[in-house]
Scaffold this motif. Structure first.
Motif, mmCIF file in Angstrom:
data_model
loop_
_atom_site.group_PDB
_atom_site.id
_atom_site.type_symbol
_atom_site.label_atom_id
_atom_site.label_comp_id
_atom_site.label_asym_id
_atom_site.label_seq_id
_atom_site.Cartn_x
_atom_site.Cartn_y
_atom_site.Cartn_z
ATOM 1 N N GLY A 68 0.989 -1.242 0.005
ATOM 2 C CA GLY A 68 -0.097 0.029 -0.063
ATOM 3 C C GLY A 68 0.751 1.216 -0.019
ATOM 4 N N LYS A 69 1.938 1.288 0.799
ATOM 5 C CA LYS A 69 2.721 2.546 0.813
ATOM 6 C C LYS A 69 3.754 2.659 -0.648
ATOM 7 N N ALA A 70 4.083 1.458 -0.989
ATOM 8 C CA ALA A 70 4.714 1.653 -2.217
ATOM 9 C C ALA A 70 3.928 2.169 -3.198
ATOM 10 N N GLN B 180 1.937 13.285 8.765
ATOM 11 C CA GLN B 180 3.357 13.906 8.750
ATOM 12 C C GLN B 180 4.337 12.697 8.494
ATOM 13 N N THR B 181 4.207 11.747 9.645
ATOM 14 C CA THR B 181 5.063 10.727 9.699
ATOM 15 C C THR B 181 4.845 9.858 8.355
ATOM 16 N N LEU B 182 3.727 9.657 7.867
ATOM 17 C CA LEU B 182 3.583 8.867 6.518
ATOM 18 C C LEU B 182 4.161 9.670 5.572
ATOM 19 N N THR B 183 4.068 10.826 5.197
ATOM 20 C CA THR B 183 4.518 11.705 4.228
ATOM 21 C C THR B 183 5.964 11.375 4.445
ATOM 22 N N ALA B 184 6.845 11.561 5.339
ATOM 23 C CA ALA B 184 8.259 11.370 5.207
ATOM 24 C C ALA B 184 8.462 10.077 4.920
ATOM 25 N N GLU B 185 7.739 8.905 5.390
ATOM 26 C CA GLU B 185 7.963 7.666 4.746
ATOM 27 C C GLU B 185 7.902 7.359 3.309
ATOM 28 N N LEU B 186 6.832 8.094 2.623
ATOM 29 C CA LEU B 186 6.651 7.931 1.406
ATOM 30 C C LEU B 186 7.681 8.579 0.660
ATOM 31 N N GLY C 40 12.957 3.288 -3.943
ATOM 32 C CA GLY C 40 12.186 2.399 -4.677
ATOM 33 C C GLY C 40 11.810 1.214 -3.729
ATOM 34 N N ILE C 41 11.887 1.206 -2.482
ATOM 35 C CA ILE C 41 11.579 0.237 -1.690
ATOM 36 C C ILE C 41 10.478 0.433 -0.438
ATOM 37 N N ALA C 42 9.578 -0.155 -0.194
ATOM 38 C CA ALA C 42 8.679 -0.165 0.850
ATOM 39 C C ALA C 42 8.870 -0.890 1.924
ATOM 40 N N ALA D 71 7.971 -4.472 -0.341
ATOM 41 C CA ALA D 71 7.280 -4.187 -1.632
ATOM 42 C C ALA D 71 8.020 -3.187 -2.434
ATOM 43 N N VAL D 72 7.970 -3.361 -3.964
ATOM 44 C CA VAL D 72 8.290 -2.526 -4.726
ATOM 45 C C VAL D 72 7.296 -2.245 -5.652
ATOM 46 N N PRO D 73 7.191 -0.865 -6.034
ATOM 47 C CA PRO D 73 5.874 -0.343 -6.973
ATOM 48 C C PRO D 73 6.264 -0.921 -8.552
ATOM 49 N N ILE D 74 5.358 -1.026 -9.286
ATOM 50 C CA ILE D 74 5.555 -1.326 -10.700
ATOM 51 C C ILE D 74 4.107 -0.710 -11.281
#
Length: 248
Positions: A140-142, A173-179, A186-188, A202-205
């Motif tokens: 989800g974060k990826a 704010q913490t999630l924004t920094a994580e993203l 390139g990795i979550a 996870a890795v986005p594609i």
């Protein structure tokens, strides 16, 4: 002027689908009162919607309790068969799972939720079912990190940041920094954020029409340290790069 695609809706089908979501997330069959209480609906309204689903073949009823039928699996298989990214990634996901001995799968962005569309795993690996919320899982974060920031805000405004475990990120704010970190590397990562005993990477594609993520999940004690930080991410990154190269 309001967007007609946002305002032109019917309340009755929305309630029916909300009931479907509750039944999907339940550990077993639920009674009318249990469903009504979760959604804040009256018992009579809930009963009518459940009975409509029953008459249509989308739920079964036993001793007064309801659960979804395989009609939804049939629909899901049909939709999945039309997604090129599913066919493209499946062999690679199977290989990653076989190599790591862990659960592996594909999650796809569906408007303001995510959906598991493929999963495979070793016999002793956990059956990893991802929450439809983005913020608590590695895939989800990826996907959020690969999504336009304005759309990310709309998704989070819609779903909020509910806590799944004591480690879930519940602060915007913490999630924004994580993203931001996910976009950079390139990795979550997911460290006991969705389930108390599971880690995930996870890795986005993306293809022309779909944003998705390939993931590996396993017991937190086993999928940790260098294996979580380097070894497994390297395998996923290599697979995704190969898939991206084949799309060019």
């Amino acid at each position: 002027m309001p967007d007609k695609t946002e305002t032109a809706t019917l309340s009755a089908p929305m309630k029916t689908f909300a009931i479907v979501d509750v039944l999907r997330d339940a550990d077993g069959p639920l009674g009318v009162s249990e469903v009504a209480e979760q959604l804040g609906y009256t018992r009579s309204t809930t009963y009518k919607h459940l009975n409509t689903l029953l008459q249509s073949g989308y739920v079964t009823k036993s001793t007064g309790d309801y659960q979804l039928t395989l009609q939804f699996a049939d629909i899901g298989e049909h939709v999945k068969s039309q997604a090129p990214i599913y066919h493209d990634t499946k062999p690679q996901i199977d290989q990653i799972s076989a190599t790591t001995g862990e659960s592996a799968g594909l999650v796809i962005k569906c408007e303001k939720q995510i959906a598991d569309v493929y999963h495979t795993g070793a016999d002793d690996s956990p059956r990893h079912v991802n929450s439809p919320c983005f913020h608590c899982s590695a895939p989800g974060k990826a996907i959020l990190a690969a999504t336009d920031p304005e759309e990310v805000d709309a998704i989070l405004d819609h779903a909020g940041l509910p806590a799944m475990t004591e480690n879930t990120i519940t602060d915007r704010q913490t999630l924004t920094a994580e993203l931001d970190n996910i976009r950079d590397r390139g990795i979550a990562f997911e460290r006991r954020e969705q389930y108390p005993d599971v880690n995930c990477v996870a890795v986005p594609i993306q293809d022309q029409s779909t944003t998705a993520a390939v993931y590996v999940a396993g017991h937190a004690e086993r999928l940790s340290g260098k294996r979580l930080q380097e070894d497994v991410p390297g395998m996923i990154l290599s697979a995704v790069r190969q898939l991206n190269a084949e799309q060019i």
